[in-house]
Design a protein around this motif. Structure first.
Motif, PDB file in Angstrom:
ATOM      1  N   UNK A 151       0.861  -1.182   0.000  1.00 46.26           N
ATOM      2  CA  UNK A 151       0.000   0.000   0.000  1.00 46.26           C
ATOM      3  C   UNK A 151       0.902   1.239   0.000  1.00 46.26           C
ATOM      4  N   UNK A 152       0.538   2.249  -0.774  1.00 50.00           N
ATOM      5  CA  UNK A 152       1.404   3.432  -0.899  1.00 50.00           C
ATOM      6  C   UNK A 152       1.619   4.144   0.439  1.00 50.00           C
TER       7      UNK A 152
ATOM      8  N   UNK B 283       3.037 -11.318  -2.488  1.00 54.59           N
ATOM      9  CA  UNK B 283       2.665 -11.041  -1.094  1.00 54.59           C
ATOM     10  C   UNK B 283       2.070  -9.635  -1.017  1.00 54.59           C
ATOM     11  N   UNK B 284       0.821  -9.570  -0.524  1.00 59.53           N
ATOM     12  CA  UNK B 284       0.140  -8.287  -0.348  1.00 59.53           C
ATOM     13  C   UNK B 284       0.329  -7.843   1.107  1.00 59.53           C
ATOM     14  N   UNK B 285       0.697  -6.589   1.307  1.00 63.28           N
ATOM     15  CA  UNK B 285       0.890  -6.082   2.664  1.00 63.28           C
ATOM     16  C   UNK B 285      -0.014  -4.878   2.906  1.00 63.28           C
ATOM     17  N   UNK B 286      -0.863  -4.985   3.924  1.00 64.87           N
ATOM     18  CA  UNK B 286      -1.699  -3.846   4.313  1.00 64.87           C
ATOM     19  C   UNK B 286      -1.660  -3.692   5.828  1.00 64.87           C
ATOM     20  N   UNK B 287      -2.174  -2.586   6.324  1.00 57.03           N
ATOM     21  CA  UNK B 287      -2.183  -2.348   7.768  1.00 57.03           C
ATOM     22  C   UNK B 287      -3.619  -2.326   8.285  1.00 57.03           C
TER      23      UNK B 287
ATOM     24  N   UNK C  66      -7.231   5.593   9.516  1.00 58.59           N
ATOM     25  CA  UNK C  66      -8.182   4.885   8.654  1.00 58.59           C
ATOM     26  C   UNK C  66      -7.847   3.402   8.604  1.00 58.59           C
ATOM     27  N   UNK C  67      -8.877   2.549   8.406  1.00 53.79           N
ATOM     28  CA  UNK C  67      -8.662   1.109   8.338  1.00 53.79           C
ATOM     29  C   UNK C  67      -8.618   0.662   6.879  1.00 53.79           C
ATOM     30  N   UNK C  68      -7.993  -0.495   6.647  1.00 52.97           N
ATOM     31  CA  UNK C  68      -7.951  -1.046   5.289  1.00 52.97           C
ATOM     32  C   UNK C  68      -9.296  -1.712   4.975  1.00 52.97           C
ATOM     33  N   UNK C  69      -9.761  -1.629   3.713  1.00 51.91           N
ATOM     34  CA  UNK C  69     -10.956  -2.390   3.302  1.00 51.91           C
ATOM     35  C   UNK C  69     -10.567  -3.868   3.143  1.00 51.91           C
ATOM     36  N   UNK C  70     -10.458  -4.551   4.270  1.00 48.32           N
ATOM     37  CA  UNK C  70      -9.794  -5.858   4.289  1.00 48.32           C
ATOM     38  C   UNK C  70     -10.603  -6.949   3.597  1.00 48.32           C
ATOM     39  N   UNK C  71     -11.933  -6.879   3.676  1.00 49.55           N
ATOM     40  CA  UNK C  71     -12.774  -7.869   2.974  1.00 49.55           C
ATOM     41  C   UNK C  71     -12.451  -7.856   1.487  1.00 49.55           C
ATOM     42  N   UNK C  72     -12.371  -6.643   0.938  1.00 50.98           N
ATOM     43  CA  UNK C  72     -12.109  -6.507  -0.488  1.00 50.98           C
ATOM     44  C   UNK C  72     -10.682  -6.961  -0.831  1.00 50.98           C
ATOM     45  N   UNK C  73      -9.733  -6.618   0.033  1.00 51.95           N
ATOM     46  CA  UNK C  73      -8.358  -7.078  -0.204  1.00 51.95           C
ATOM     47  C   UNK C  73      -8.289  -8.609  -0.142  1.00 51.95           C
ATOM     48  N   UNK C  74      -9.038  -9.200   0.798  1.00 56.25           N
ATOM     49  CA  UNK C  74      -9.047 -10.660   0.921  1.00 56.25           C
ATOM     50  C   UNK C  74      -9.620 -11.287  -0.348  1.00 56.25           C
ATOM     51  N   UNK C  75     -10.612 -10.623  -0.922  1.00 54.77           N
ATOM     52  CA  UNK C  75     -11.210 -11.112  -2.161  1.00 54.77           C
ATOM     53  C   UNK C  75     -10.173 -11.098  -3.295  1.00 54.77           C
ATOM     54  N   UNK C  76      -9.436  -9.996  -3.389  1.00 53.86           N
ATOM     55  CA  UNK C  76      -8.385  -9.891  -4.415  1.00 53.86           C
ATOM     56  C   UNK C  76      -7.340 -10.981  -4.204  1.00 53.86           C
ATOM     57  N   UNK C  77      -7.003 -11.187  -2.961  1.00 52.81           N
ATOM     58  CA  UNK C  77      -6.014 -12.220  -2.622  1.00 52.81           C
ATOM     59  C   UNK C  77      -6.483 -13.597  -3.112  1.00 52.81           C
TER      60      UNK C  77
ATOM     61  N   UNK D 154       6.139  -3.498  -5.712  1.00 50.61           N
ATOM     62  CA  UNK D 154       5.161  -2.728  -6.476  1.00 50.61           C
ATOM     63  C   UNK D 154       4.194  -2.059  -5.502  1.00 50.61           C
ATOM     64  N   UNK D 155       3.983  -0.782  -5.721  1.00 51.55           N
ATOM     65  CA  UNK D 155       3.172   0.013  -4.818  1.00 51.55           C
ATOM     66  C   UNK D 155       1.783   0.214  -5.425  1.00 51.55           C
ATOM     67  N   UNK D 156       0.745  -0.001  -4.632  1.00 49.22           N
ATOM     68  CA  UNK D 156      -0.604   0.274  -5.146  1.00 49.22           C
ATOM     69  C   UNK D 156      -1.215   1.430  -4.378  1.00 49.22           C
ATOM     70  N   UNK D 157      -2.255   2.038  -4.965  1.00 50.69           N
ATOM     71  CA  UNK D 157      -2.882   3.213  -4.354  1.00 50.69           C
ATOM     72  C   UNK D 157      -3.464   2.847  -2.999  1.00 50.69           C
ATOM     73  N   UNK D 158      -3.336   3.777  -2.072  1.00 53.94           N
ATOM     74  CA  UNK D 158      -3.744   3.542  -0.688  1.00 53.94           C
ATOM     75  C   UNK D 158      -5.190   3.049  -0.581  1.00 53.94           C
ATOM     76  N   UNK D 159      -5.361   1.948   0.129  1.00 52.45           N
ATOM     77  CA  UNK D 159      -6.696   1.389   0.409  1.00 52.45           C
ATOM     78  C   UNK D 159      -7.530   1.189  -0.852  1.00 52.45           C
ATOM     79  N   UNK D 160      -6.862   0.818  -1.938  1.00 50.85           N
ATOM     80  CA  UNK D 160      -7.560   0.683  -3.216  1.00 50.85           C
ATOM     81  C   UNK D 160      -7.420  -0.745  -3.773  1.00 50.85           C
ATOM     82  N   UNK D 161      -8.358  -1.640  -3.415  1.00 58.59           N
ATOM     83  CA  UNK D 161      -8.283  -3.036  -3.861  1.00 58.59           C
ATOM     84  C   UNK D 161      -8.343  -3.169  -5.383  1.00 58.59           C
ATOM     85  N   UNK D 162      -9.042  -2.257  -6.068  1.00 58.10           N
ATOM     86  CA  UNK D 162      -9.109  -2.335  -7.536  1.00 58.10           C
ATOM     87  C   UNK D 162      -7.743  -2.072  -8.151  1.00 58.10           C
ATOM     88  N   UNK D 163      -7.048  -1.076  -7.595  1.00 58.87           N
ATOM     89  CA  UNK D 163      -5.710  -0.767  -8.106  1.00 58.87           C
ATOM     90  C   UNK D 163      -4.767  -1.951  -7.865  1.00 58.87           C
TER      91      UNK D 163
END
Lengths: 78, 407
Positions: free
Chosen positions: B133-134, B177-181, B189-200, B152-161
């Motif tokens: 996450x950026x 390996x995806x890394x979020x906080x 702010x919290x990560x949209x973790x459900x959506x990140x888990x879906x991407x994973x 590789x850096x993706x846009x903050x809290x952006x599962x689509x990116x």
């Protein structure tokens, strides 16, 4: 490609810019680290690729950027 | 000009703050009285910027355990666990933290920073892809530089990116390996973790969540954002720290990965540094028990967080996107932020001044962190001080201030 990059610069900076191959992205265009990040992400969107951070760190001039984008496109095609 | 001249730009930025009479790097407390109060230049000061989420730093049982362990086992281990061996406490803490998370394995590091350095530089290597996450914490960026993976850096809290970037990697060899906080340390702010888990799941990547600021804060039992979002099964690795909600120092990683024990023989920031002293381990074990046994701490914490967040918002201050124990107030510029911070301090309120490059989007922030140990009166006092300073600096019209005072 230079024209495309110039257009992306203008979009990110919100002002017209004149660039050459030798233009230094940080020094000549007065970009801070956040500006560079936003610019890199706009470039990535436009060319549909991701520039890894170690390559971003090597990019200093517009020519470096064009080289990096071309290399990444060739790697993707290979 | 010395060898340090290359950092002159930082000197200039720091000098600009000093010119305002603001020196955030030289706050020297005469004494610390409790998790929520210290003495600064002879003045009793409310501590509202110390990440002491559960207020356990002065817990009598934690102190007692630390004293006992220090008496029995000494002040330090004087070396790494590889060289000097594992003490009973290290093994016990690892077993208790694994049990808390319902995971098979746990590993304790000497700091949270080193946990990220160690885990990120080891889980992925040459030919692998590390997706950050950026807005990641410095320890995540530094961990990514210690290893050999492509970053590789993706846009903050952006599962689509993130998804787009993983899709671009389709067909390329190597692990992802995806890394979020859990909670981001600057804006809360919290990560949209459900959506990140879906991407994973969609992309076959691994997922690591850094719960440094969410352990003991989020989730039904305090396990953090993964628990709160109901996606613990999708999270392959959890990293965290003992230095916030558990009131000591140290880091950890938990996982069900069957090869987890390999980390202990390849992870350099684990192997080549001294292990935590017995006193720290003992107080951490006790604090973890308190965290598990006393959900009231979490409820008090969220009560205080909501009161502070709502109070500042009602006054018209620009806060982060959600009420969490980290509350950030966005300032128009660095100079104003510095002066605001200094005036709060002079009025008896200690918070954090957060300025670029440590902040996302180049914002200058007044960063507050709430504790379960704050009384409602302390939160209200802090709000009053904010209102006063805000009015003096022209942020709040006087009628607004009266409305805020009526909260």
């Amino acid at each position: 490609m230079r024209d495309e990059i110039a257009a992306i610069f203008e979009q990110v900076l919100g002002r017209p810019v004149a660039i050459t191959d030798e233009t230094d992205i940080v020094e000549d265009l007065g970009m801070d680290s956040l500006g560079v990040m936003n610019f890199v992400m706009a470039i990535e969107d436009f060319y549909d690729l991701s520039i890894p951070l170690d390559r971003v760190a090597q990019i200093q001039t517009v020519a470096d950027l064009i080289q990096a984008v071309n290399d990444l496109r060739n790697e993707a095609a290979a | 000009m010395t060898i340090l001249a290359k950092h002159a730009a930082y000197r200039l930025a720091y000098d600009a703050l000093l010119a305002h009479g603001v020196d955030p790097l030289n706050v020297r407390f005469d004494s610390i009285l409790s998790p929520t109060e210290g003495v600064l230049n002879g003045t009793k000061t409310i501590l509202l910027g110390t990440n002491n989420y559960l207020g356990l730093t002065f817990d009598e049982d934690c102190i007692e355990k630390a004293v006992e362990a220090t008496r029995e086992q000494g002040t330090g281990t004087t070396g790494s666990r590889v060289a000097n061996g594992t003490y009973g406490g290290h093994a016990q803490l690892e077993s208790e933290i694994a049990d808390f998370y319902g995971r098979k394995h746990a590993m304790v590091f000497s700091t949270g920073y080193q946990a990220n350095l160690g885990v990120l530089s080891t889980l992925v290597g040459r030919g692998d892809h590390l997706m950050l996450d950026a807005d990641s914490h410095a320890s995540i960026y530094d961990g990514s530089r210690l290893g050999m993976a492509e970053v590789i850096r993706f846009r903050h809290n952006n599962p689509d990116d993130l998804y787009k970037r993983l899709r671009r990697l389709e067909g390329a060899p190597g692990d992802r390996l995806i890394v979020v906080e859990g909670i981001y340390s600057m804006l809360g702010d919290t990560a949209p973790l459900k959506e990140f888990a879906h991407v994973k799941r969609e992309t076959g990547a691994y997922l690591l969540v850094d719960e440094a600021h969410s352990l003991g804060v989020l989730g039904e039992t305090g396990r953090g954002l993964a628990e709160a979002a109901g996606v613990e099964a999708d999270v392959d690795f959890i990293v965290g720290t003992f230095s916030k909600s558990l009131g000591s120092v140290g880091g950890f990683c938990v996982s069900d990965n069957p090869d987890f024990d390999l980390l202990k023989i390849v992870c350099r920031p684990y192997m080549f540094t001294a292990s935590l002293p017995p006193g720290v381990i003992a107080s951490t074990i006790e604090a973890l028990r308190k965290l598990r046994a006393e959900p009231k701490l979490r409820h008090d914490l969220m009560r205080n967080a909501t009161r502070l967040y709502d109070g500042l918002g009602a006054m018209g201050f620009q806060t982060g996107p959600e009420a969490n124990p980290i509350v950030a107030v966005t300032m128009p510029d660095q100079g104003t932020a510095g002066v605001f911070w200094k005036m709060l301090l002079e009025a008896g309120l200690y918070i954090n001044l957060a300025i670029p490059p440590a902040t996302p989007t180049n914002a200058s922030l007044l960063r507050l962190s709430v504790s379960a140990a704050h009384s409602v009166q302390q939160i209200d006092q802090a709000l009053d001080i904010f209102a006063d300073v805000g009015r003096k600096l022209g942020f709040l019209p006087s009628d607004r201030r009266r409305a805020a005072g009526a909260l």
